[in-house]
Design a protein around this motif. Structure first.
Motif, PDB file in Angstrom:
ATOM      1  N   ALA A   1       0.837  -1.203   0.000  1.00  0.00           N
ATOM      2  CA  ALA A   1       0.000   0.000   0.000  1.00  0.00           C
ATOM      3  C   ALA A   1       0.870   1.251   0.000  1.00  0.00           C
ATOM      4  CB  ALA A   1      -0.929  -0.009   1.207  1.00  0.00           C
ATOM      5  N   TRP A   2       1.915   1.268   0.818  1.00  0.00           N
ATOM      6  CA  TRP A   2       2.801   2.441   0.849  1.00  0.00           C
ATOM      7  C   TRP A   2       3.537   2.631  -0.471  1.00  0.00           C
ATOM      8  CZ3 TRP A   2       1.983   6.348   3.593  1.00  0.00           C
ATOM      9  CH2 TRP A   2       1.508   6.256   4.884  1.00  0.00           C
ATOM     10  N   GLU A   3       3.920   1.520  -1.121  1.00  0.00           N
ATOM     11  CA  GLU A   3       4.570   1.625  -2.432  1.00  0.00           C
ATOM     12  C   GLU A   3       3.656   2.326  -3.431  1.00  0.00           C
ATOM     13  OE1 GLU A   3       5.658  -2.271  -3.754  1.00  0.00           O
ATOM     14  OE2 GLU A   3       7.155  -2.522  -2.185  1.00  0.00           O
ATOM     15  N   ILE A   4       2.391   1.967  -3.415  1.00  0.00           N
ATOM     16  CA  ILE A   4       1.422   2.552  -4.346  1.00  0.00           C
ATOM     17  C   ILE A   4       1.180   4.025  -4.021  1.00  0.00           C
ATOM     18  CG2 ILE A   4      -1.002   2.490  -5.062  1.00  0.00           C
ATOM     19  CD1 ILE A   4      -0.807  -0.597  -4.742  1.00  0.00           C
ATOM     20  N   ILE A   5       0.997   4.313  -2.747  1.00  0.00           N
ATOM     21  CA  ILE A   5       0.687   5.687  -2.342  1.00  0.00           C
ATOM     22  C   ILE A   5       1.858   6.634  -2.581  1.00  0.00           C
ATOM     23  CG2 ILE A   5       0.156   7.138  -0.330  1.00  0.00           C
ATOM     24  CD1 ILE A   5      -1.567   4.744   0.641  1.00  0.00           C
ATOM     25  N   THR A   6       3.077   6.154  -2.392  1.00  0.00           N
ATOM     26  CA  THR A   6       4.238   7.032  -2.552  1.00  0.00           C
ATOM     27  C   THR A   6       4.653   7.229  -4.011  1.00  0.00           C
ATOM     28  OG1 THR A   6       5.768   5.183  -2.170  1.00  0.00           O
ATOM     29  CG2 THR A   6       5.149   6.533  -0.262  1.00  0.00           C
TER      30      THR A   6
ATOM     31  N   LEU B   1      -5.884   5.415 -10.343  1.00  0.00           N
ATOM     32  CA  LEU B   1      -6.673   5.948  -9.241  1.00  0.00           C
ATOM     33  C   LEU B   1      -7.320   4.813  -8.440  1.00  0.00           C
ATOM     34  CD1 LEU B   1      -7.921   8.307  -7.719  1.00  0.00           C
ATOM     35  CD2 LEU B   1      -9.743   8.360  -9.437  1.00  0.00           C
ATOM     36  N   MET B   2      -7.781   3.787  -9.131  1.00  0.00           N
ATOM     37  CA  MET B   2      -8.395   2.641  -8.458  1.00  0.00           C
ATOM     38  C   MET B   2      -7.383   1.960  -7.534  1.00  0.00           C
ATOM     39  SD  MET B   2     -11.223   0.803  -8.208  1.00  0.00           S
ATOM     40  CE  MET B   2     -12.160   0.892  -9.696  1.00  0.00           C
TER      41      MET B   2
ATOM     42  N   LEU C   1      -5.378   2.943  -0.070  1.00  0.00           N
ATOM     43  CA  LEU C   1      -5.864   3.708   1.084  1.00  0.00           C
ATOM     44  C   LEU C   1      -6.856   2.894   1.903  1.00  0.00           C
ATOM     45  CD1 LEU C   1      -6.298   7.236  -0.503  1.00  0.00           C
ATOM     46  CD2 LEU C   1      -4.608   6.547   1.203  1.00  0.00           C
ATOM     47  N   ASP C   2      -7.712   2.136   1.230  1.00  0.00           N
ATOM     48  CA  ASP C   2      -8.644   1.255   1.938  1.00  0.00           C
ATOM     49  C   ASP C   2      -7.883   0.210   2.760  1.00  0.00           C
ATOM     50  OD1 ASP C   2     -10.849   2.567   0.928  1.00  0.00           O
ATOM     51  OD2 ASP C   2     -11.229   1.089  -0.653  1.00  0.00           O
TER      52      ASP C   2
END
Length: 57
Positions: free
Chosen positions: A18-23, A30-31, A37-38
């Motif tokens: 999740a952190w890899e995607i967010i950063t 966007l999905m 985030l979920d």
């Protein structure tokens, strides 16, 4: 490896992904960012419950 250790490893893998995607939002859809985030919200709820149960003892 015990069941708790396996669960901890799975949760750590979810958190890391999740952190890899967010950063790196520019390379993820966007999905994917919404799901990441979920996932972090889910992890936070789990950890909040675990800490709450420890404090109740």
């Amino acid at each position: 490896m015990g069941q708790k250790a396996v669960r901890r490893e799975k949760l750590a893998a979810i958190r890391e992904r999740a952190w890899e995607i967010i950063t790196a939002p520019e390379i993820h859809s966007l999905m994917s960012r919404e799901r990441a985030l979920d996932s972090l919200g889910y992890l936070w709820e789990i950890e909040k419950e675990q800490v709450g149960s420890l404090l109740a003892c």
